[in-house]
Structure formats: C-alpha cells, structure tokens
Scaffold this motif. Structure first.
Motif, PDB file in Angstrom:
ATOM      1  N   PHE A  84       0.853  -1.191   0.000  1.00  0.00           N
ATOM      2  CA  PHE A  84       0.000   0.000   0.000  1.00  0.00           C
ATOM      3  C   PHE A  84       0.884   1.234   0.000  1.00  0.00           C
ATOM      4  O   PHE A  84       1.824   1.324  -0.781  1.00  0.00           O
ATOM      5  N   TRP A  85       0.609   2.149   0.891  1.00  0.00           N
ATOM      6  CA  TRP A  85       1.252   3.455   0.889  1.00  0.00           C
ATOM      7  C   TRP A  85       1.722   3.779   2.295  1.00  0.00           C
ATOM      8  O   TRP A  85       0.965   3.682   3.263  1.00  0.00           O
ATOM      9  N   ASP A  86       2.981   4.164   2.410  1.00  0.00           N
ATOM     10  CA  ASP A  86       3.492   4.688   3.673  1.00  0.00           C
ATOM     11  C   ASP A  86       3.696   6.186   3.447  1.00  0.00           C
ATOM     12  O   ASP A  86       2.727   6.932   3.408  1.00  0.00           O
ATOM     13  N   HIS A  87       4.914   6.641   3.252  1.00  0.00           N
ATOM     14  CA  HIS A  87       5.111   8.007   2.746  1.00  0.00           C
ATOM     15  C   HIS A  87       5.175   7.971   1.223  1.00  0.00           C
ATOM     16  O   HIS A  87       5.127   8.992   0.548  1.00  0.00           O
ATOM     17  N   ALA A  88       5.301   6.753   0.690  1.00  0.00           N
ATOM     18  CA  ALA A  88       5.331   6.463  -0.739  1.00  0.00           C
ATOM     19  C   ALA A  88       4.859   5.026  -0.898  1.00  0.00           C
ATOM     20  O   ALA A  88       4.529   4.361   0.093  1.00  0.00           O
ATOM     21  N   ALA A  89       4.805   4.534  -2.126  1.00  0.00           N
ATOM     22  CA  ALA A  89       4.433   3.138  -2.346  1.00  0.00           C
ATOM     23  C   ALA A  89       5.376   2.238  -1.569  1.00  0.00           C
ATOM     24  O   ALA A  89       6.590   2.465  -1.547  1.00  0.00           O
ATOM     25  N   ALA A  90       4.831   1.211  -0.920  1.00  0.00           N
ATOM     26  CA  ALA A  90       5.660   0.415  -0.016  1.00  0.00           C
ATOM     27  C   ALA A  90       5.049  -0.947   0.252  1.00  0.00           C
ATOM     28  O   ALA A  90       3.850  -1.167   0.061  1.00  0.00           O
ATOM     29  N   TYR A  91       5.914  -1.861   0.703  1.00  0.00           N
ATOM     30  CA  TYR A  91       5.466  -3.112   1.300  1.00  0.00           C
ATOM     31  C   TYR A  91       5.441  -2.916   2.810  1.00  0.00           C
ATOM     32  O   TYR A  91       6.385  -2.365   3.393  1.00  0.00           O
ATOM     33  N   LEU A  92       4.366  -3.384   3.440  1.00  0.00           N
ATOM     34  CA  LEU A  92       4.187  -3.208   4.880  1.00  0.00           C
ATOM     35  C   LEU A  92       3.803  -4.538   5.526  1.00  0.00           C
ATOM     36  O   LEU A  92       3.197  -5.394   4.868  1.00  0.00           O
ATOM     37  N   PRO A  93       4.118  -4.713   6.793  1.00  0.00           N
ATOM     38  CA  PRO A  93       3.681  -5.931   7.482  1.00  0.00           C
ATOM     39  C   PRO A  93       2.160  -5.940   7.623  1.00  0.00           C
ATOM     40  O   PRO A  93       1.554  -4.903   7.892  1.00  0.00           O
ATOM     41  N   MET A  94       1.551  -7.096   7.433  1.00  0.00           N
ATOM     42  CA  MET A  94       0.091  -7.199   7.482  1.00  0.00           C
ATOM     43  C   MET A  94      -0.472  -6.775   8.840  1.00  0.00           C
ATOM     44  O   MET A  94      -1.622  -6.325   8.920  1.00  0.00           O
TER      45      MET A  94
END
Length: 385
Positions: A84-94
């Motif tokens: 999704f999106w953090d400060h930009a497009a990113a992979y994040l922990p579910m």
C-alpha cells in the motif's frame, strides 16, 4: 519529563541497530525477512532499477540471501505482507493493515467527484475482477475499443482509485505491474480491519518510527504520512507524560527533540562498538531516505540527482551512499548492465581520509562484487577516477 542527552555516537548506534545494519549475516529464513520488514515498518517501492528495484536492494542490504520468491510468498501465500502506501508506495507488514484504512477513507473523500463521474468504469472493473479473478492493468487494454471509457488509460486510473480506496488490493506484482484482486478474496479472518481512531493512528506512527530508527523526531514520523496534526501532537504529549516514550536530545544538536523508549535506550547501558562492515545502500533505503535526519545524525549531506536535469547534476544520475561502520564514507555513481553482465562504477566521491584507508578499500571492493551478483552481473567494471 526530563530530556535525556545522548552523544552523537550513541545516536548513530541506536539508528544502526534498529535499522538492522548490525547483524545482517544472521538472517537466513523467510521469517527473518518478515522480521526485517516489520522492524523497518515499511520497505519503499520505486520504479528506478539502475542497480535493482529499491525494495529488493533495501532487503538484500540486510539479508544477503534474499530471494524474490520469499517476499512473493510472504504476500500472496502467507498473507503476512501487503502493498500500500506509507510516505510512498511500499510493502508493509500485514499487522499494520488497519492503519492503512484512514488514508483510504481520506482518498475516497478527496476524489469523490471523480468517482461519481466514473461510476460505470469502476463498476465494470469490479465486475470483471469479481468474475475473472486477479487482473493487471494490461488485461483492460483492448485495441478494438480504444477511445471508450474502458480504454486502458481510464481503466488504469480506475484500478488505482479502487486500490487507494481499499476496494481492490495488490496481491502480487508481475513484471513490476500490480495484480489487482478483491480484498475479501485476499485478506484472512486474522487480519484486523477495524478503523483506528486518529489517536491510535498517531501512536502507531510514533512507535513505528521509534522502532525503526531508535530515536525519532516529530517531523520524521509524520513525514508525508496521513494523520491529524493536532491529535498527533496531543498523543505525543500523552505518551511522554505517561513515560511510554522518552524525550532525547543529541549533545551536538540541542534544538531537535527526539523520542525513544526505555527499552531501546537501555541498549546504551553496555559498552558498544561499531562494526567495520560496508553497506552500499539504495538511495531509497530507510536509513537515508529522510535527508535532514541523515545530515543531523550522520553528518552527511546527500541528494539524489536522478530527478534533476543532466546539466544540474554535480555527482551523477543515481549515486549510492556507502556506509562504513557508523559513518557515511561517501557515494558511488554506478550502473548495472545485465545484458553484458557488467556493473560499472562510473565515479566515486569519498569523504576525507576514506580513499587512503586500505582496510575500507578491501571490504568495499568485496562488497562491490557482492552488489554485482545481486544485480545480475558478474563483472565489476571500475571506471572511477
């Protein structure tokens, strides 16, 4: 609460160990990879692949045995990571999924006029994915129907709108293009989908930033992230007053207030020393992505010049910062050519005293060879002056 004063060495030490740049040789399993992503809080995705895609480079830096299939499985099979999106497009922990919901709600509200104008398009996209299964934007490219509302360009906009509002999810990427699916087909029952309050979101941003950086300043944990400014300030005060976080200053920078936790600061109770490892970082690496923080804590002024016109570049299109121990030793302008198998070092820009350091040079040259292999090359072509 009394503000704790720490030394610049201590600040760098906390930053490095919390960024996972102290024990990278220990990582061997997919579980280790998930732990890295969780501790970092996010891993940025970017289209530039002069060496390799940003997320791959960031993960390889901390996990030399990194393989693409490991991340793919964490996303599509294990459902432990999502895009999704953090400060930009990113992979994040579910485990952070619910904290993506406020931004999705904001996005829907911001573009509600666009949504009303494109109801038929959005309905068409959702019906196709519901009936056919996961699809990419290219699956909506029909040359026979160019110019109509289901043409590729508006369809791409519709897919991204549905993605950013949470009505679609990216369950994978193929050839770097998103594979879109319905959230209800992707998310498991274990995923928390409850909308957090602004207070919960603020605490999440604060604690996530402390976990990944060791110490963090207010402008760092709110950097390009959706939040309620007034509520975030209040939560910051509450966490401080309740001793959940500790205000910290670095002795050579008494203007900036950082925050940490007792658990993290206790790591300074024992004697520590920095390694002599060399890391050739991506410009989008979590350690260097916030240039102001990098300058204050590591004393290094770094600018990525790929977004500048060629005549305005002082160093090169895509210079990679080089970390040596606890210092940024300099940067190298380099490029990978997978067709010829050559990793070319175009130029180097070293800080004072680095170039003549034989120990550094040997480790650095070995790391260049490792970078070449990671980038799909087998020769280092060394053209720097």
């Amino acid at each position: 609460m009394k503000t704790l004063i720490i030394s610049p060495d201590e600040a760098r030490y906390l930053a490095l160990i919390n960024q996972g740049l102290d024990n990278y040789r220990q990582h061997k399993t997919k579980k280790d990879l998930l732990n890295i992503i969780t501790k970092l809080g996010y891993v940025q995705i970017d289209t530039i692949s002069i060496i390799e895609r940003a997320h791959k480079h960031i993960l390889w830096t901390r996990f030399p045995g990194y393989r693409n299939d490991m991340l793919d499985e964490l996303i599509d099979k294990d459902k432990k990571v999502f895009e999704f999106w953090d400060h930009a497009a990113a992979y994040l922990p579910m485990k952070f999924y619910r904290f993506s919901l406020p931004r999705k709600k904001m996005y829907a509200e911001k573009y509600k006029t666009w949504e009303k104008k494109n109801k038929k398009l959005l309905k068409y996209i959702l019906e196709r994915i519901s009936a056919e299964g996961p699809l990419q934007s290219r699956d909506f490219d029909d040359p026979k129907k160019r110019g109509l509302w289901w043409d590729w360009k508006p369809a791409k906009e519709g897919l991204e709108f549905l993605f950013h509002t949470g009505r679609l999810i990216a369950r994978a990427r193929k050839n770097f293009q998103k594979v879109y699916d319905l959230p209800e087909r992707f998310l498991t029952a274990a995923v928390n989908t409850e909308m957090p309050s602004y207070e919960e979101l603020a605490e999440h941003l604060i604690m996530k930033s402390i976990t990944s950086g060791g110490i963090t300043a207010e402008n760092e944990f709110t950097y390009l992230r959706y939040h309620n400014r007034n509520i975030t300030k209040k939560v910051l005060i509450d966490l401080t007053e309740n001793s959940k976080i500790i205000p910290v200053k670095i002795s050579n920078d008494e203007k900036t207030i950082y925050y940490s936790t007792t658990k993290i600061l206790n790591k300074l109770n024992n004697a520590f020393k920095f390694s002599n490892d060399v890391y050739i970082l991506s410009p989008f690496d979590n350690l260097v992505i916030q240039r102001g923080r990098l300058k204050k804590i590591f004393g290094y002024d770094y600018v990525i010049e790929c977004y500048l016109p060629a005549h305005k570049r002082k160093f090169g299109y895509f210079c990679l910062p080089v970390l040596y121990g606890d210092k940024i030793a300099g940067k190298i302008d380099t490029r990978a050519d997978r067709k010829t198998g050559e990793l070319t070092v175009i130029n180097e820009f070293w800080e004072t005293g680095v170039k003549t350091n034989k120990d550094f040079r040997n480790i650095y040259l070995n790391k260049l060879n490792e970078l070449a292999l990671f980038a799909g090359c087998y020769i280092v072509k060394y053209n720097s002056k």
